[in-house]
Design a protein around this motif. Sequence first.
Motif, PDB file in Angstrom:
ATOM      1  N   ASP A  72       0.814  -1.217   0.000  1.00 33.13           N
ATOM      2  CA  ASP A  72       0.000   0.000   0.000  1.00 33.13           C
ATOM      3  C   ASP A  72       0.847   1.265   0.000  1.00 33.13           C
ATOM      4  N   ASN A  73       2.110   1.147   0.413  1.00 36.89           N
ATOM      5  CA  ASN A  73       2.980   2.326   0.489  1.00 36.89           C
ATOM      6  C   ASN A  73       4.156   2.249  -0.480  1.00 36.89           C
ATOM      7  N   GLN A  74       4.046   1.357  -1.457  1.00 36.22           N
ATOM      8  CA  GLN A  74       5.148   1.131  -2.394  1.00 36.22           C
ATOM      9  C   GLN A  74       5.537   2.392  -3.155  1.00 36.22           C
ATOM     10  N   SER A  75       4.582   3.265  -3.438  1.00 37.07           N
ATOM     11  CA  SER A  75       4.853   4.428  -4.286  1.00 37.07           C
ATOM     12  C   SER A  75       5.935   5.329  -3.704  1.00 37.07           C
ATOM     13  N   TRP A  76       6.058   5.362  -2.381  1.00 35.84           N
ATOM     14  CA  TRP A  76       7.084   6.223  -1.787  1.00 35.84           C
ATOM     15  C   TRP A  76       8.171   5.443  -1.044  1.00 35.84           C
ATOM     16  N   LEU A  77       7.894   4.189  -0.688  1.00 40.02           N
ATOM     17  CA  LEU A  77       8.941   3.382  -0.048  1.00 40.02           C
ATOM     18  C   LEU A  77       9.996   2.936  -1.055  1.00 40.02           C
ATOM     19  N   ALA A  78       9.569   2.650  -2.276  1.00 41.54           N
ATOM     20  CA  ALA A  78      10.490   2.188  -3.313  1.00 41.54           C
ATOM     21  C   ALA A  78      10.928   3.377  -4.170  1.00 41.54           C
ATOM     22  N   PRO A  79      12.210   3.415  -4.557  1.00 41.90           N
ATOM     23  CA  PRO A  79      13.255   2.428  -4.274  1.00 41.90           C
ATOM     24  C   PRO A  79      14.180   2.819  -3.118  1.00 41.90           C
ATOM     25  N   ARG A  80      13.851   3.900  -2.420  1.00 38.03           N
ATOM     26  CA  ARG A  80      14.829   4.414  -1.455  1.00 38.03           C
ATOM     27  C   ARG A  80      14.918   3.601  -0.180  1.00 38.03           C
ATOM     28  N   HIS A  81      13.826   2.905   0.165  1.00 43.56           N
ATOM     29  CA  HIS A  81      13.825   2.143   1.408  1.00 43.56           C
ATOM     30  C   HIS A  81      13.517   0.655   1.200  1.00 43.56           C
TER      31      HIS A  81
ATOM     32  N   GLU B 122      11.103  -5.579  -6.254  1.00 44.05           N
ATOM     33  CA  GLU B 122      11.370  -6.658  -7.194  1.00 44.05           C
ATOM     34  C   GLU B 122      12.156  -7.795  -6.546  1.00 44.05           C
ATOM     35  N   ALA B 123      12.960  -7.462  -5.526  1.00 46.03           N
ATOM     36  CA  ALA B 123      13.712  -8.480  -4.778  1.00 46.03           C
ATOM     37  C   ALA B 123      13.183  -8.630  -3.354  1.00 46.03           C
ATOM     38  N   ASP B 124      12.152  -7.847  -3.025  1.00 46.36           N
ATOM     39  CA  ASP B 124      11.612  -7.784  -1.668  1.00 46.36           C
ATOM     40  C   ASP B 124      12.733  -7.506  -0.664  1.00 46.36           C
ATOM     41  N   ALA B 125      13.618  -6.576  -1.015  1.00 47.26           N
ATOM     42  CA  ALA B 125      14.849  -6.351  -0.253  1.00 47.26           C
ATOM     43  C   ALA B 125      14.772  -5.076   0.575  1.00 47.26           C
TER      44      ALA B 125
ATOM     45  N   LEU C 260      16.052   2.921  16.774  1.00 48.65           N
ATOM     46  CA  LEU C 260      14.646   2.900  17.174  1.00 48.65           C
ATOM     47  C   LEU C 260      13.762   2.700  15.949  1.00 48.65           C
ATOM     48  N   LEU C 261      14.260   3.148  14.789  1.00 47.28           N
ATOM     49  CA  LEU C 261      13.585   2.960  13.507  1.00 47.28           C
ATOM     50  C   LEU C 261      14.564   2.325  12.526  1.00 47.28           C
ATOM     51  N   HIS C 262      14.122   1.284  11.841  1.00 45.42           N
ATOM     52  CA  HIS C 262      14.898   0.721  10.732  1.00 45.42           C
ATOM     53  C   HIS C 262      14.274   1.061   9.386  1.00 45.42           C
ATOM     54  N   SER C 263      12.973   1.304   9.385  1.00 46.36           N
ATOM     55  CA  SER C 263      12.252   1.594   8.149  1.00 46.36           C
ATOM     56  C   SER C 263      11.157   2.609   8.423  1.00 46.36           C
ATOM     57  N   PRO C 264      10.810   3.415   7.412  1.00 40.78           N
ATOM     58  CA  PRO C 264       9.714   4.368   7.603  1.00 40.78           C
ATOM     59  C   PRO C 264       8.376   3.716   7.929  1.00 40.78           C
TER      60      PRO C 264
ATOM     61  N   ILE D 268      15.583  11.641  12.920  1.00 36.86           N
ATOM     62  CA  ILE D 268      16.756  11.278  12.128  1.00 36.86           C
ATOM     63  C   ILE D 268      17.227   9.893  12.550  1.00 36.86           C
ATOM     64  N   PRO D 269      16.816   8.838  11.839  1.00 34.65           N
ATOM     65  CA  PRO D 269      17.247   7.482  12.165  1.00 34.65           C
ATOM     66  C   PRO D 269      18.652   7.194  11.629  1.00 34.65           C
ATOM     67  N   ALA D 270      19.192   6.072  12.066  1.00 36.05           N
ATOM     68  CA  ALA D 270      20.555   5.719  11.677  1.00 36.05           C
ATOM     69  C   ALA D 270      20.645   5.166  10.267  1.00 36.05           C
ATOM     70  N   HIS D 271      19.623   4.442   9.797  1.00 38.02           N
ATOM     71  CA  HIS D 271      19.806   3.618   8.604  1.00 38.02           C
ATOM     72  C   HIS D 271      18.922   3.964   7.421  1.00 38.02           C
ATOM     73  N   PHE D 272      18.135   5.028   7.485  1.00 43.63           N
ATOM     74  CA  PHE D 272      17.323   5.373   6.325  1.00 43.63           C
ATOM     75  C   PHE D 272      18.252   5.828   5.197  1.00 43.63           C
ATOM     76  N   ALA D 273      18.090   5.232   4.024  1.00 44.95           N
ATOM     77  CA  ALA D 273      18.921   5.596   2.878  1.00 44.95           C
ATOM     78  C   ALA D 273      18.290   6.749   2.104  1.00 44.95           C
ATOM     79  N   GLU D 274      19.146   7.640   1.612  1.00 44.36           N
ATOM     80  CA  GLU D 274      18.749   8.787   0.783  1.00 44.36           C
ATOM     81  C   GLU D 274      17.835   9.725   1.558  1.00 44.36           C
ATOM     82  N   ALA D 275      16.524   9.516   1.539  1.00 43.13           N
ATOM     83  CA  ALA D 275      15.642  10.338   2.372  1.00 43.13           C
ATOM     84  C   ALA D 275      15.766   9.849   3.813  1.00 43.13           C
ATOM     85  N   SER D 276      16.347  10.677   4.672  1.00 45.65           N
ATOM     86  CA  SER D 276      16.718  10.169   5.992  1.00 45.65           C
ATOM     87  C   SER D 276      16.392  11.116   7.139  1.00 45.65           C
TER      88      SER D 276
END
Length: 297
Positions: free
Chosen positions: A35-44, A48-51, A227-231, A269-277
């Motif tokens: 349901d949130n793929q439009s903004w979670l992919a590809p930065r978080h 396609e690989a469920d990664a 405390l956060l690994h993913s949005p 500001i989490p430790a591991h969010f890529a790009e948008a962090s």
Amino acid sequence: MKLGEVEVTKVVEWAGDIAPIRSVLPDTPAELWRDNQSWLAPRHWHPEADAYHAAVQTWVLRSEGKVVLVDTGVGNDRARPQIPLFDHLATDFLAGLAAVGVGPEDVDVVVNTHVHYDHVGWNTRPDGDGWVPTFPNATYLIPRADAEWFDPRNAHRRAGVDPLRLRGSHLVYTDSITPVLDRAVLWEDSHRIDGNLVLEPAPGHTPGSSLLRLTSGTDRAVFVGDLLHSPVQILEPSYSSCFCEDRALAASTRTRVLGRAADLHELVIPAHFAEASVAEIERSGDRFAIRAWRDDA
């Protein structure tokens, strides 16, 4: 970016895919991602690989004339059998620090938000057959609860931990914690670094997991470590990662910290969010939503 009188810069050690997303966040339902793929992919998330896509990075803060590093990544040349992806990693992290004007001798304070391998690695560097502090003039701030919990002498407290993970944490302690203990402050309850920065406990991910609050002028931010690994954990704070020592406590802490951040307009500001962090968040009923990314790429 500039927050009040504090300059904040991100130095990325490594970025990429780590593992299948629901091995990292095992309780999250597939529809939450879909349901949130439009903004979670590809930065978080790479659907396609469920990664799970993430970064290992250090935040460089310049505050009141001092250079403060928040977490120090994986580090080079380390035996990390518990996670082969980072075993004997070799990166140009120190060159990345140099590119933002920071040499090892310029660092005044090193903050380890907790004692996991990807937050303490560059505490040290190899020297002959041993390890020495990478930042020779720095005070290292380490939560006492984690310094004690992960000390190999206290391994009996972690009964039932996977033997490979236990061995890995012992290696981390030996090469990245023990060599800096003589210049470390093992803090508890809270620790003020200066007029802008204060450390506070945020337990659950580890017993000593902590966060760093920044308050300068009208600007506020909270560096929340793991405390956060993913949005998706902002949308659904009840979901903890597979890396959390106490998932229920981590979820409770996350809800509390996000609530304060929404109410006080603290950047998260989490430790591991890529790009948008860097996220601005708001309340959405009894949950939360991302209003904007401050550093949206």
